[in-house]
Design an enzyme around this catalytic site. Structure first.
Site, mmCIF file in Angstrom:
data_model
loop_
_atom_site.group_PDB
_atom_site.id
_atom_site.type_symbol
_atom_site.label_atom_id
_atom_site.label_comp_id
_atom_site.label_asym_id
_atom_site.label_seq_id
_atom_site.Cartn_x
_atom_site.Cartn_y
_atom_site.Cartn_z
ATOM 1 C CG HIS A 237 -3.417 -5.216 13.514
ATOM 2 N ND1 HIS A 237 -4.412 -5.326 14.540
ATOM 3 C CD2 HIS A 237 -2.350 -6.448 13.610
ATOM 4 C CE1 HIS A 237 -4.145 -6.465 15.282
ATOM 5 N NE2 HIS A 237 -2.831 -6.796 14.876
ATOM 6 C CB CYS A 250 0.113 -7.848 16.187
ATOM 7 S SG CYS A 250 0.354 -9.034 14.839
#
Length: 358
Positions: A237, A250
């Site tokens: 992301h 992440c």
């Protein structure tokens, strides 16, 4: 009479000798006194000589110290000047960018917005973090396309039959996108920090969300989020890139890159709420990062090939997963043939609460 006269003369002579003797003793100096006087005179002369020599030596020493201090100050100034000078290598240069240095202003006046974007990406940061770095790696020549700076090989023969795949490299904090073995895109990433590292291995993209609330902190909004491990809560992301692994496992990306991958990769297909019928795009995460030191891309000035991944190396990394990737790809192709159109999971909403499917 003659006898009397002779006695008188002798008496006169004797008296004269006795009278002179005491006078001679009065003006003479005994040996001890003479030695004492000579010693005191020598002491005074020596003191005068020492004082004169000491003053001269002090002046000489002071002059030498001034020379030494001046030389030292010159060396310090030279070092400072060198510290705040651009150091040019074969293909890249070190560019100091401290906020107190005039080179920071010169940097922004020298490079265009697009060039700044390229420089930031090569330093594994976003443009907002340019001002926070003490030194930037700047290419000596700006190429026509960003892909020309790729550290990934242009072609992977053992992925010729793989329609889509994304490979994330922990050591160089970058990702490469391949279509049928051909590199179509690459970019920077900041992966999991030391205490929350991104898991390695083979993954498949599953659900995505335009804006997703983080499971770590509900104040963190993750733009263009694409999950690759539903149970682990791992995905790529958009988020700030400080230039080193900083996430909670992440894969952080630049905004434009996250949006591109969001639209490019495939979601999974669910037969019901809990059963995965078709997996998404394959993703490989590999390698180790040397925590506690600057990334190896900061050594591009000394070695322009320091981040380059050889074709044989990356093919060897991908090889153990090729069979499973092709198997899942076949399942997807068969599903597409049997179902027109595909009904993919309906999780592409503006907000998925706490990275879950609910």
């Amino acid at each position: 009479m003659k006898k009397i006269l002779l006695i008188a003369v002798l008496f006169a002579l004797l008296f004269s000798c006795k009278k002179e003797s005491p006078n001679a003793d009065d003006v003479s100096i005994d040996t001890d006194t003479l030695e004492k006087i000579n010693t005191e005179k020598l002491r005074i002369d020596s003191l005068r000589m020492v004082r004169q020599d000491s003053l001269a030596q002090v002046r000489k020493d002071s002059l030498e110290q001034v020379k030494k201090d001046s030389l030292q100050n010159l060396i310090i100034q030279k070092r400072k000047q060198k510290k705040y000078e651009v150091f040019k290598g074969e293909s890249f240069s070190y560019w100091p960018i401290k906020s107190s240095d005039s080179l920071r202003k010169l940097f922004y006046n020298t490079f265009s917005k697009q060039q700044q974007y390229t420089i930031a990406a090569l330093n594994r940061i976003d443009t907002d973090h340019i001002k926070t770095r003490d030194t930037l790696i700047v290419p000596n020549e700006f190429k026509e396309s960003f892909i020309d700076y790729t550290p990934f090989p242009r072609k992977l023969d053992n992925l010729n039959d793989v329609a889509k795949i994304v490979i994330f490299s922990y050591p160089i904090q970058a990702y490469g996108v391949y279509e049928n073995g051909n590199l179509v895109k690459w970019g920077p990433t900041n992966m999991g920090k030391q205490s929350a590292q991104t898991p390695r291995g083979l993954f498949f993209t599953n659900w995505k969300g335009r804006q997703v609330t983080s499971t770590v902190d509900d104040e963190w909004i993750l733009n263009w989020n694409f999950n690759i491990s539903n149970k682990g809560g791992v995905g790529w992301h958009q988020y700030a890139l400080p230039g080193y692994p900083a996430s909670h496992s992440c894969l952080r990306l630049l905004d434009a890159d996250a949006q591109w991958l969001y639209n490019w990769a495939d979601q999974w297909v669910l037969s019901d709420k809990h059963t995965v019928q078709v997996k998404g795009t394959p993703v490989i995460v590999y390698g180790d990062y040397k925590f506690g030191v600057k990334g190896i891309w900061y050594r591009l000035v000394e070695n322009p090939e320091i981040t380059t991944i050889s074709k044989s190396e990356l093919e060897a990394i991908a090889e153990p997963y090729v069979s499973e990737i092709l198997n899942q790809q076949s399942i997807r192709e068969e599903y597409i043939k049997s179902k027109t159109p595909i009904t993919e999971s309906k999780v592409d909403s503006l907000k998925v609460v706490k990275d879950s499917l609910n």
